[in-house]
Design a protein around this motif. Sequence first.
Motif, PDB file in Angstrom:
ATOM      1  N   PHE A   1     -16.401   2.573  -8.527  1.00 32.17           N
ATOM      2  CA  PHE A   1     -16.671   3.711  -7.644  1.00 32.17           C
ATOM      3  C   PHE A   1     -17.490   4.783  -8.366  1.00 32.17           C
ATOM      4  O   PHE A   1     -18.075   5.646  -7.734  1.00 32.17           O
ATOM      5  CB  PHE A   1     -15.404   4.268  -6.992  1.00 32.17           C
ATOM      6  CG  PHE A   1     -14.307   4.725  -7.921  1.00 32.17           C
ATOM      7  CD1 PHE A   1     -14.494   5.814  -8.760  1.00 32.17           C
ATOM      8  CD2 PHE A   1     -13.066   4.097  -7.909  1.00 32.17           C
ATOM      9  CE1 PHE A   1     -13.484   6.255  -9.597  1.00 32.17           C
ATOM     10  CE2 PHE A   1     -12.043   4.524  -8.756  1.00 32.17           C
ATOM     11  CZ  PHE A   1     -12.261   5.606  -9.602  1.00 32.17           C
TER      12      PHE A   1
ATOM     13  N   THR B   1       0.831  -1.209   0.000  1.00 31.28           N
ATOM     14  CA  THR B   1       0.000   0.000   0.000  1.00 31.28           C
ATOM     15  C   THR B   1       0.864   1.258   0.000  1.00 31.28           C
ATOM     16  O   THR B   1       1.839   1.338   0.742  1.00 31.28           O
ATOM     17  CB  THR B   1      -0.923  -0.027   1.225  1.00 31.28           C
ATOM     18  OG1 THR B   1      -1.736  -1.193   1.107  1.00 31.28           O
ATOM     19  CG2 THR B   1      -1.811   1.203   1.300  1.00 31.28           C
TER      20      THR B   1
ATOM     21  N   ASP C   1     -14.643  -2.644  -5.092  1.00 25.09           N
ATOM     22  CA  ASP C   1     -13.605  -2.832  -6.121  1.00 25.09           C
ATOM     23  C   ASP C   1     -14.296  -3.379  -7.361  1.00 25.09           C
ATOM     24  O   ASP C   1     -15.213  -4.204  -7.255  1.00 25.09           O
ATOM     25  CB  ASP C   1     -12.472  -3.760  -5.667  1.00 25.09           C
ATOM     26  CG  ASP C   1     -11.174  -3.474  -6.431  1.00 25.09           C
ATOM     27  OD1 ASP C   1     -10.202  -2.996  -5.811  1.00 25.09           O
ATOM     28  OD2 ASP C   1     -11.149  -3.710  -7.669  1.00 25.09           O
TER      29      ASP C   1
ATOM     30  N   ASP D   1      -7.711   5.204  -4.170  1.00 27.24           N
ATOM     31  CA  ASP D   1      -6.285   4.927  -4.416  1.00 27.24           C
ATOM     32  C   ASP D   1      -6.250   4.353  -5.831  1.00 27.24           C
ATOM     33  O   ASP D   1      -6.482   3.167  -6.029  1.00 27.24           O
ATOM     34  CB  ASP D   1      -5.807   3.924  -3.349  1.00 27.24           C
ATOM     35  CG  ASP D   1      -4.368   3.506  -3.526  1.00 27.24           C
ATOM     36  OD1 ASP D   1      -3.610   4.187  -4.236  1.00 27.24           O
ATOM     37  OD2 ASP D   1      -3.995   2.464  -2.929  1.00 27.24           O
TER      38      ASP D   1
END
Length: 316
Positions: A84, A10, A56, A105
């Motif tokens: 999203f 990450t 996702d 992200d």
Amino acid sequence: MSGAHFSHTTVLLNEAVDALVTTPDGLYLDGTFGRGGHSRALLARLSPQGRLVAIDRDPQAVEAATSGDQRIDDPRFSIHHTSFAQMAPLLASLGIERVDGLLLDLGVSSPQIDNPARGFSFRFDGPLDMRMDTTRGESAADFLARADERHIAEVIRDHGEERFAVQVAKALVARREGGNPVLTTGQLSEVVARAVKTREAGQDPATRTFQALRIFVNAELEELEQGLSASLHLLSPGARLVVISFHSLEDRIVKTFIARESRDVVDRRAPFAPEKAMRLKAIARVKPSESEIRANPRSRSAVMRVAERTDVGVAA
Ligand SMILES: C[S@@+](CC[C@H](N)C(=O)[O-])C[C@H]1O[C@@H](n2cnc3c(N)ncnc32)[C@H](O)[C@@H]1O
């Protein structure tokens, strides 16, 4: 092949969580679950009353969150297979009107890049797919099999900033017309390496073309525009929007959106322009530290932008 066993490091983990969480009892949305690096850190930060909804568009990411040894077993957490860009209808279906923070992200995860079967990387040979959501849409190979030369050149130029876009498109179409369409990542790399005449230091000649096709196949820029504009109506007053981008095309969209929504009137030139009821305030622009870049070179190009929703007068 399942992608559940590939791992993802990450980027800007603590920075993103610190920027996002304004109340530990809040309801947060992680729009890009990946392998849940940010989601896990968020859950650790939330109180027993907090809640995290994750999204996702990659079914393998959802699978990793719900089964196997990486799954998240936490009553405060749920994950949903969608884009999203569709967060508003998803949240409405869950009976949620507002969130206390939204994290995006962007881009691809390491499990996507490192799995040859997904066709994202010129480093491994595999079918030229590149779809994040493998349940719908057109693969990169399908696009190259049907599009005309001009369209292919436009995509490679506009989404990859490739100077040799026309030459790459010509070579791809010539190969297709010779009865030998490009079907694999290895074949695409070969064609691009022959068509791209100059070499950039430390960069494979196929980098720009692969990035361009990936962005196009997944409509990444359009999805980002839609996601950002949906977010405005979903953020509670005081809630934070945190977006991590990995290339200038994405960051430009995020920066322009925050700047536009930070203006206090719709158009300053209009003589009686009303104040906007809903506004964003830019809070921060953060880059990974030297030590993060050393430990994870993929973080090199990351830029995180943070904005907060502030309301003026009546709520929307
Ligand atoms: C950089 S990774 C996220 C990594 C994650 N923050 C972590 O720590 O594991 C990006 C993820 O976002 C997903 N993604 C990209 N665009 C999306 C979209 N429009 N809607 C939903 N998910 C998306 C990709 O499938 C990928 O899993």
